[in-house]
Design a protein around this motif. Structure first.
Motif, PDB file in Angstrom:
ATOM      1  N   VAL A 128      38.162  44.874  44.175  1.00 30.07           N
ATOM      2  CA  VAL A 128      38.057  43.406  44.139  1.00 30.07           C
ATOM      3  C   VAL A 128      38.910  42.876  42.983  1.00 30.07           C
ATOM      4  CG1 VAL A 128      35.756  43.240  45.153  1.00 30.07           C
ATOM      5  CG2 VAL A 128      35.992  43.400  42.665  1.00 30.07           C
ATOM      6  N   VAL A 129      39.121  41.569  42.976  1.00 30.08           N
ATOM      7  CA  VAL A 129      39.958  40.973  41.926  1.00 30.08           C
ATOM      8  C   VAL A 129      39.419  39.595  41.554  1.00 30.08           C
ATOM      9  CG1 VAL A 129      41.546  39.978  43.643  1.00 30.08           C
ATOM     10  CG2 VAL A 129      42.342  40.347  41.312  1.00 30.08           C
ATOM     11  N   PHE A 130      39.574  39.224  40.276  1.00 30.80           N
ATOM     12  CA  PHE A 130      39.300  37.837  39.879  1.00 30.80           C
ATOM     13  C   PHE A 130      40.163  37.467  38.674  1.00 30.80           C
ATOM     14  CE2 PHE A 130      36.188  40.127  37.197  1.00 30.80           C
ATOM     15  CZ  PHE A 130      36.287  39.465  35.976  1.00 30.80           C
ATOM     16  N   LYS A 131      40.282  36.135  38.454  1.00 26.51           N
ATOM     17  CA  LYS A 131      41.022  35.611  37.303  1.00 26.51           C
ATOM     18  C   LYS A 131      40.035  35.279  36.197  1.00 26.51           C
ATOM     19  CE  LYS A 131      44.237  32.363  37.885  1.00 26.51           C
ATOM     20  NZ  LYS A 131      45.635  32.100  38.223  1.00 26.51           N
ATOM     21  N   PRO A 132      40.344  35.582  34.938  1.00 22.92           N
ATOM     22  CA  PRO A 132      39.441  35.193  33.842  1.00 22.92           C
ATOM     23  C   PRO A 132      39.073  33.719  33.867  1.00 22.92           C
ATOM     24  CG  PRO A 132      41.132  36.669  33.012  1.00 22.92           C
ATOM     25  CD  PRO A 132      41.498  36.368  34.444  1.00 22.92           C
ATOM     26  N   THR A 133      40.060  32.851  34.147  1.00 26.98           N
ATOM     27  CA  THR A 133      39.767  31.409  34.150  1.00 26.98           C
ATOM     28  C   THR A 133      39.032  30.964  35.407  1.00 26.98           C
ATOM     29  OG1 THR A 133      42.000  30.977  34.971  1.00 26.98           O
ATOM     30  CG2 THR A 133      41.660  30.763  32.598  1.00 26.98           C
ATOM     31  N   GLY A 134      38.759  31.903  36.317  1.00 29.22           N
ATOM     32  CA  GLY A 134      37.862  31.601  37.428  1.00 29.22           C
ATOM     33  C   GLY A 134      36.416  31.586  36.961  1.00 29.22           C
ATOM     34  N   PHE A 135      36.174  32.200  35.774  1.00 29.19           N
ATOM     35  CA  PHE A 135      34.805  32.347  35.255  1.00 29.19           C
ATOM     36  C   PHE A 135      34.533  31.499  34.017  1.00 29.19           C
ATOM     37  CE2 PHE A 135      33.859  36.921  37.015  1.00 29.19           C
ATOM     38  CZ  PHE A 135      34.017  36.437  38.297  1.00 29.19           C
ATOM     39  N   GLY A 136      35.521  30.736  33.563  1.00 29.83           N
ATOM     40  CA  GLY A 136      35.312  29.920  32.371  1.00 29.83           C
ATOM     41  C   GLY A 136      36.541  29.091  32.047  1.00 29.83           C
ATOM     42  N   ALA A 174      27.870  49.932  40.208  1.00 28.95           N
ATOM     43  CA  ALA A 174      26.771  50.412  41.062  1.00 28.95           C
ATOM     44  C   ALA A 174      27.256  50.725  42.476  1.00 28.95           C
ATOM     45  CB  ALA A 174      25.650  49.375  41.103  1.00 28.95           C
ATOM     46  N   LYS A 175      28.227  49.938  42.965  1.00 27.44           N
ATOM     47  CA  LYS A 175      28.728  50.102  44.341  1.00 27.44           C
ATOM     48  C   LYS A 175      30.001  50.952  44.399  1.00 27.44           C
ATOM     49  CE  LYS A 175      25.660  47.240  46.172  1.00 27.44           C
ATOM     50  NZ  LYS A 175      24.587  47.716  47.052  1.00 27.44           N
ATOM     51  N   ASP A 176      30.478  51.411  43.223  1.00 25.28           N
ATOM     52  CA  ASP A 176      31.706  52.204  43.138  1.00 25.28           C
ATOM     53  C   ASP A 176      32.912  51.448  43.715  1.00 25.28           C
ATOM     54  OD1 ASP A 176      33.162  54.387  42.306  1.00 25.28           O
ATOM     55  OD2 ASP A 176      32.889  55.520  44.158  1.00 25.28           O
ATOM     56  N   VAL A 177      33.040  50.200  43.292  1.00 31.18           N
ATOM     57  CA  VAL A 177      34.172  49.357  43.689  1.00 31.18           C
ATOM     58  C   VAL A 177      34.971  49.048  42.422  1.00 31.18           C
ATOM     59  CG1 VAL A 177      34.814  47.054  44.547  1.00 31.18           C
ATOM     60  CG2 VAL A 177      32.957  48.312  45.640  1.00 31.18           C
ATOM     61  N   GLU A 178      36.289  49.159  42.494  1.00 30.58           N
ATOM     62  CA  GLU A 178      37.113  48.893  41.312  1.00 30.58           C
ATOM     63  C   GLU A 178      37.392  47.396  41.165  1.00 30.58           C
ATOM     64  OE1 GLU A 178      40.335  51.645  41.943  1.00 30.58           O
ATOM     65  OE2 GLU A 178      38.926  53.314  41.859  1.00 30.58           O
ATOM     66  N   VAL A 179      37.464  46.923  39.917  1.00 31.38           N
ATOM     67  CA  VAL A 179      37.644  45.503  39.631  1.00 31.38           C
ATOM     68  C   VAL A 179      38.960  45.277  38.903  1.00 31.38           C
ATOM     69  CG1 VAL A 179      36.706  43.474  38.435  1.00 31.38           C
ATOM     70  CG2 VAL A 179      35.145  45.196  39.343  1.00 31.38           C
ATOM     71  N   LEU A 180      39.869  44.515  39.520  1.00 28.86           N
ATOM     72  CA  LEU A 180      41.121  44.137  38.869  1.00 28.86           C
ATOM     73  C   LEU A 180      40.952  42.751  38.263  1.00 28.86           C
ATOM     74  CD1 LEU A 180      43.682  45.074  41.718  1.00 28.86           C
ATOM     75  CD2 LEU A 180      42.818  46.556  39.899  1.00 28.86           C
ATOM     76  N   ILE A 181      41.238  42.626  36.968  1.00 29.15           N
ATOM     77  CA  ILE A 181      41.136  41.325  36.301  1.00 29.15           C
ATOM     78  C   ILE A 181      42.557  40.838  36.029  1.00 29.15           C
ATOM     79  CG2 ILE A 181      40.220  40.064  34.312  1.00 29.15           C
ATOM     80  CD1 ILE A 181      38.037  42.320  34.135  1.00 29.15           C
ATOM     81  N   ASP A 182      42.923  39.736  36.636  1.00 31.93           N
ATOM     82  CA  ASP A 182      44.303  39.245  36.565  1.00 31.93           C
ATOM     83  C   ASP A 182      44.701  38.829  35.155  1.00 31.93           C
ATOM     84  OD1 ASP A 182      45.072  39.634  39.181  1.00 31.93           O
ATOM     85  OD2 ASP A 182      44.525  37.635  39.855  1.00 31.93           O
ATOM     86  N   GLY A 183      46.013  38.904  34.885  1.00 35.00           N
ATOM     87  CA  GLY A 183      46.567  38.399  33.630  1.00 35.00           C
ATOM     88  C   GLY A 183      46.956  36.938  33.810  1.00 35.00           C
ATOM     89  N   VAL A 210      36.851  49.108  35.685  1.00 33.26           N
ATOM     90  CA  VAL A 210      37.423  47.829  35.250  1.00 33.26           C
ATOM     91  C   VAL A 210      38.903  48.018  34.902  1.00 33.26           C
ATOM     92  CG1 VAL A 210      37.242  45.938  33.584  1.00 33.26           C
ATOM     93  CG2 VAL A 210      35.177  47.177  34.295  1.00 33.26           C
ATOM     94  N   TYR A 211      39.756  47.170  35.480  1.00 32.18           N
ATOM     95  CA  TYR A 211      41.200  47.198  35.213  1.00 32.18           C
ATOM     96  C   TYR A 211      41.633  45.871  34.598  1.00 32.18           C
ATOM     97  CZ  TYR A 211      41.887  51.187  38.470  1.00 32.18           C
ATOM     98  OH  TYR A 211      41.857  52.413  39.113  1.00 32.18           O
ATOM     99  N   ASN A 212      42.330  45.915  33.483  1.00 33.64           N
ATOM    100  CA  ASN A 212      42.989  44.730  32.957  1.00 33.64           C
ATOM    101  C   ASN A 212      44.379  44.651  33.602  1.00 33.64           C
ATOM    102  OD1 ASN A 212      43.541  42.461  31.445  1.00 33.64           O
ATOM    103  ND2 ASN A 212      43.632  43.502  29.470  1.00 33.64           N
ATOM    104  N   THR A 213      45.146  43.615  33.289  1.00 33.34           N
ATOM    105  CA  THR A 213      46.504  43.484  33.832  1.00 33.34           C
ATOM    106  C   THR A 213      47.525  43.485  32.710  1.00 33.34           C
ATOM    107  OG1 THR A 213      45.749  42.282  35.786  1.00 33.34           O
ATOM    108  CG2 THR A 213      48.049  41.998  35.184  1.00 33.34           C
TER     109      THR A 213
END
Length: 390
Positions: A128-136, A174-183, A210-213
């Motif tokens: 999965v992926v999300f942007k930091p500014t999607g959360f704040g 918990a679900k063994d899904v990798e997380v990409l966090i966009d730059g 957890v993956y940073n960009t």
């Protein structure tokens, strides 16, 4: 020995496209190749949407369906399943931008959590992926990056951002899904980097979740990567890193000029390419400590990755190495890599047509400004049309 003509195979690249899909793709890239047309089209589309003119159907059947999976997760399922028949996984990217309220941030978290649950049921969706500014709020990241003290209210707000990051990373582990966090932009990125590293320390103890960009058009990023690797070795966690060239170059240079500081962007395209390839080499030399998602449409960098993997004895299916391209672009790279047995994922943007338009406009503008990208797409589509005719 890596076959250097791999990406010329248009039969594999476009196997999922019908003749009419090919024609639409050719038409779209022909339009995108013209800067004046992109400018006029962008202005007209923005006007039509703001004026509530009935253009969503037209947008949906052309540019939206080419570059996006659908308006919601369920809508994307046929695309996800189709891609997986060719060994290509999917990264659902909720591409709604520019939100500013706490309710919107909470909704974004719910959306990502829902996607993780969705991934848990499907082998085709390991990331999965999300942007930091999607959360704040961007402002808070910027203030923290500039080392300015928060007010009491801002501190509470920042703690909520951390909680949102944690909620996503916890469920992903918990679900063994990798997380990409966009730059994002450099003037907020230090705060995002610190938060990403905090998540890695908690959730990447056994394997990278957890993956940073790493935005390689920034000349300071290779040093950042090496420093992070050292901290990971000292503190017993794994590093996850998505490497890209970067998406905010003009904005970055303009701001540096306006505010009178040294631009964080490499001076030349060649310097950026060298930086990207150096980061790629560094990671593949430390593949047991660092996992990489290679996010690039650059053919040379993809060939280099394959050659480095071969020379270092890294298995094609090693879960610490993923190749990724955007849906609707560079199919000659994605599908040919998958055919060879590598881990490949397509970023699949989705969301309501109106809300995804800023993303689509940026895509069109990027394609217009990247020399050679659009003409390469056009030449490959032309070659496949000719191959089918013959």
């Amino acid at each position: 020995m890596i076959e250097r003509s791999l990406f010329e195979n248009t039969e594999t690249a476009f196997a999922l496209k019908s003749d009419s899909d090919l024609e639409r793709a050719y038409f779209l890239f022909k339009m995108i190749s013209s800067q004046p047309l992109v400018r006029i089209g962008t202005a007209a589309t923005n006007f039509a949407l703001k004026a509530n003119l009935p253009v969503e159907g037209l947008i949906r059947s052309t540019v939206f369906d080419h570059f996006c999976g659908g308006v919601n997760e369920e809508d994307c399922l046929p695309v996800i399943d189709k891609l997986f028949t060719k060994g290509v996984s999917s990264v659902l990217d909720y591409s709604v931008e520019g939100k500013e309220t706490e309710v919107q941030f909470d909704n974004a978290v719910k959306k990502i959590l829902k996607i993780i649950e969705f991934c848990d049921e499907r082998q085709a969706m390991p990331i999965v992926v999300f942007k930091p500014t999607g959360f704040g709020r961007f402002y808070l990241y910027q203030k923290k990056t500039e080392r300015q003290a928060f007010t009491v209210q801002e501190q509470v707000e920042w703690e909520r951002i951390e909680q949102r990051f944690k909620a996503v990373c916890e469920l992903a582990k918990a679900k063994d899904v990798e997380v990409l966090i966009d730059g994002e932009e450099s003037w907020m990125q230090d705060a995002a980097d610190e938060l990403c590293e905090k998540m890695m320390r908690i959730y990447n103890t056994e394997k990278p979740i957890v993956y940073n960009t790493l935005q390689c058009y920034r000349w300071d990023r290779l040093d950042y990567l090496k420093d992070l690797h050292n901290r990971a070795l000292q503190n017993g966690f794994k590093v996850g890193m998505k490497i890209v060239r970067g998406a905010y170059m003009e904005k970055e240079r303009l701001r540096a000029e306006e505010k009178g500081y040294k631009s964080p962007i490499c001076e030349t395209k060649l310097a950026t390419d060298n930086n990207f390839n150096a980061a790629l080499s560094y990671i593949l030399n430390h593949i047991n400590d660092i996992a990489v998602f290679i996010g690039t449409h650059n053919e040379e960098s993809n060939y280099l990755a394959m050659e480095l993997m071969e020379s270092r004895g890294i298995d094609k299916t090693h879960n610490n190495v993923w190749f990724g391209q955007l849906y609707g672009m560079s199919d000659h790279i994605s599908y040919n890599l998958a055919e060879e047995g590598y881990n490949v994922a397509k970023y699949i943007p989705f969301g309501p047509v109106k809300d995804v338009m800023p993303y689509l406009i940026r895509r069109a503008e990027e394609n217009t400004s990247v020399a050679g990208q659009t003409s390469r797409e056009l030449s490959l589509l032309k070659a496949e049309k000719l191959r089918r005719k013959l």
